[in-house]
Design an enzyme around this catalytic site. Structure first.
Site, PDB file in Angstrom:
ATOM      1  N   ARG A  77       0.828  -1.219   0.000  1.00 36.10           N
ATOM      2  CA  ARG A  77       0.000   0.000   0.000  1.00 36.10           C
ATOM      3  C   ARG A  77       0.866   1.274   0.000  1.00 36.10           C
ATOM      4  O   ARG A  77       0.501   2.283   0.596  1.00 36.10           O
ATOM      5  CB  ARG A  77      -0.971   0.046   1.192  1.00 36.10           C
ATOM      6  CG  ARG A  77      -1.980  -1.086   1.220  1.00 36.10           C
ATOM      7  CD  ARG A  77      -2.950  -1.006   0.046  1.00 36.10           C
ATOM      8  NE  ARG A  77      -4.063  -1.931   0.199  1.00 36.10           N
ATOM      9  CZ  ARG A  77      -4.059  -3.196  -0.234  1.00 36.10           C
ATOM     10  NH1 ARG A  77      -3.007  -3.692  -0.853  1.00 36.10           N
ATOM     11  NH2 ARG A  77      -5.121  -3.957  -0.086  1.00 36.10           N
TER      12      ARG A  77
ATOM     13  N   GLU B 251      -4.833   3.800   5.940  1.00 36.97           N
ATOM     14  CA  GLU B 251      -4.526   3.561   4.531  1.00 36.97           C
ATOM     15  C   GLU B 251      -5.111   4.675   3.666  1.00 36.97           C
ATOM     16  O   GLU B 251      -4.522   5.117   2.691  1.00 36.97           O
ATOM     17  CB  GLU B 251      -5.109   2.209   4.098  1.00 36.97           C
ATOM     18  CG  GLU B 251      -4.673   1.785   2.719  1.00 36.97           C
ATOM     19  CD  GLU B 251      -5.731   1.032   1.960  1.00 36.97           C
ATOM     20  OE1 GLU B 251      -6.628   1.687   1.367  1.00 36.97           O
ATOM     21  OE2 GLU B 251      -5.667  -0.203   1.941  1.00 36.97           O
TER      22      GLU B 251
ATOM     23  N   SER C 298     -10.680  -0.536   2.908  1.00 38.96           N
ATOM     24  CA  SER C 298      -9.962  -0.665   4.182  1.00 38.96           C
ATOM     25  C   SER C 298      -9.506   0.710   4.647  1.00 38.96           C
ATOM     26  O   SER C 298      -8.802   1.406   3.909  1.00 38.96           O
ATOM     27  CB  SER C 298      -8.721  -1.544   4.025  1.00 38.96           C
ATOM     28  OG  SER C 298      -9.074  -2.828   3.596  1.00 38.96           O
TER      29      SER C 298
END
Ligand code: FAD
Ligand code: EPU
Length: 336
Positions: A161, A331, A235
């Site tokens: 990520r 995130e 997420s």
């Protein structure tokens, strides 16, 4: 044309009703260059599909919506292709295009919302594949110099990520085209998570890439809220990467704690599991909360603000630190 004071509600999948002071679109790098030439020294925000941002207040800047379209075959090898996509293509449409041509590599990334241009930003990943696995190069416009630059995978510094565009190069480039090296032979990457079970349920023993895409879509639909129905950005936190020592300590109190091997001898924990164990799953605070089927997803049921959801994420981070001695990292890109 530059629009003034427009609501971004329809431009972010959380559905937060924040205003952009100035807003315009571009569908080519030439148009982008012309807009930047006319708007020198303004602060900018580059917008794709708005599916990984949390708006916390009015955007006092010029919002540039990337609408560069077009998919081009760059190289047609015996067993692979290099295919280049405009950054403004919808990611899932690009995936479907590749599947229709029998180009394999991105089928496990089916149904991830957003644009092709944002895919390298956090090296999108799902079901055992990250774009770094199929990445060829990208073309990005250097805002300061006005020149287009080509980046290979190494220069993008992809991680879990992560990429250089979220770190050292943040805010310096507009990604205009992204190219992928895809296989003409089906890769059949089915070992991750529930894919094999799902294929079995579908009665498929020898899956095509279309079957794998369908299985991934079906799993995703069973867990993740559809942003068209419930506002969310997928997420909200990353899965934390921690030392093996900490995992061993945690196992003493939580013998079933899910953990997976990561790089450099580290372990990845499941943030969704930690948040669920801490009692947050399905918690509802009126018009926002923690999703009932996936504790890693924070949701806006309608009419809440990015600030409220941000404050909830701070509470969750504090609680997980207290209970597990693990620090969760967001995130989603916080825009403040
Ligand atoms: P935006 O939200 O518009 O932008 C994200 C960031 O990138 C911003 O900082 C923006 O300024 C910057 N940016 C966007 N485009 C450009 C550009 N062309 N040049 C420079 N900067 C740019 N992600 C995963 O990795 N895996 C998943 O499985 C996954 N599942 C999701 C499920 C749901 C239901 C949702 C809502 C999100 C999910 N996401 C997932 C997150 C999201 O889909 C990805 O991060 C996606 O790549 C974001 O694309 P976007 O175009 O919407 O980016
Ligand atoms: N879990 C729980 N409770 C929950 C949610 C998850 O106990 O409420 C446990 C599951 O039982 C499982 C583990 O956590 O043991 C992992 O769950 P899942 O397979 O649902 O995946 P995830 O780790 O929660 C990650 C990505 C997703 C990606 C999926 C599939 C991150 C931060 N998230 O989720 O990406 O789609 O794996 O590969 O890495 C995103 O980035 O926005 C995103 C949705």
């Amino acid at each position: 044309m530059i629009e003034k004071n427009i609501s971004l509600k329809a431009f972010n999948t959380f559905g937060f009703d924040e205003v952009a002071e100035e807003f315009t679109r571009f569908d080519s790098s030439e148009k982008l260059a012309a807009i930047l030439e006319d708007n020198k020294n303004k602060s900018l925000f580059i917008l794709g599909g708005g599916s990984n941002i949390l708006l916390t207040k009015k955007l006092e800047c010029l919002v540039l919506k990337n609408e560069i379209k077009g998919i081009k075959l760059i190289e047609d090898g015996d067993d692979f292709v290099v295919v280049e996509s405009g950054a403004g293509e919808v990611w899932h449409d690009f995936v479907l295009h590749c599947i229709s041509k029998n180009w394999s590599g991105v089928e496990n990334l089916s149904l991830i919302p957003g644009s092709v241009g944002a895919s390298p930003m956090q090296n999108i990943g799902a079901y055992g594949v990250e774009i770094k696995d199929v990445f060829a190069y990208l073309l990005a416009y250097n805002i300061a110099s006005g020149k287009m630059e080509k980046f290979n995978a190494e220069e993008c510094k992809f991680g879990y990520r992560e990429s250089a565009f979220k770190q050292t190069l943040k805010g310096l480039y507009v990604i205009c085209h992204v190219a992928f090296r895809l296989s003409k032979k089906a890769l059949k990457n089915t070992t991750y998570g529930a894919i094999e079970d799902e294929l079995k349920n579908m009665g498929i023993a020898d899956p095509s890439i279309q079957d794998i895409s369908n299985a991934v879509i079906s799993i995703r639909k069973s867990k993740l809220p559809d942003p068209a129905v419930i506002g969310n950005a997928g997420s909200f936190f990353k899965n934390p990467i921690v030392s093996e020592e900490l995992v061993n300590q945690l196992k003493e109190s939580f013998p079933n704690i899910p953990n997976y091997p990561s790089t450099d001898g580290m372990k990845k924990l499941a943030a969704g599991w930690l948040i669920e164990q801490a009692g947050w799953k399905g918690k509802n605070f009126g018009n926002y909360g923690v999703h009932e089927k996936q504790a890693l997803v924070l949701v806006n049921y309608g009419g809440s603000t990015g600030k409220e959801v941000y404050d909830l994420s701070t509470e969750i981070i504090r609680d997980i630190k207290n209970k597990f001695n693990v620090v969760l990292e967001r995130e989603v890109n916080i825009i403040d």
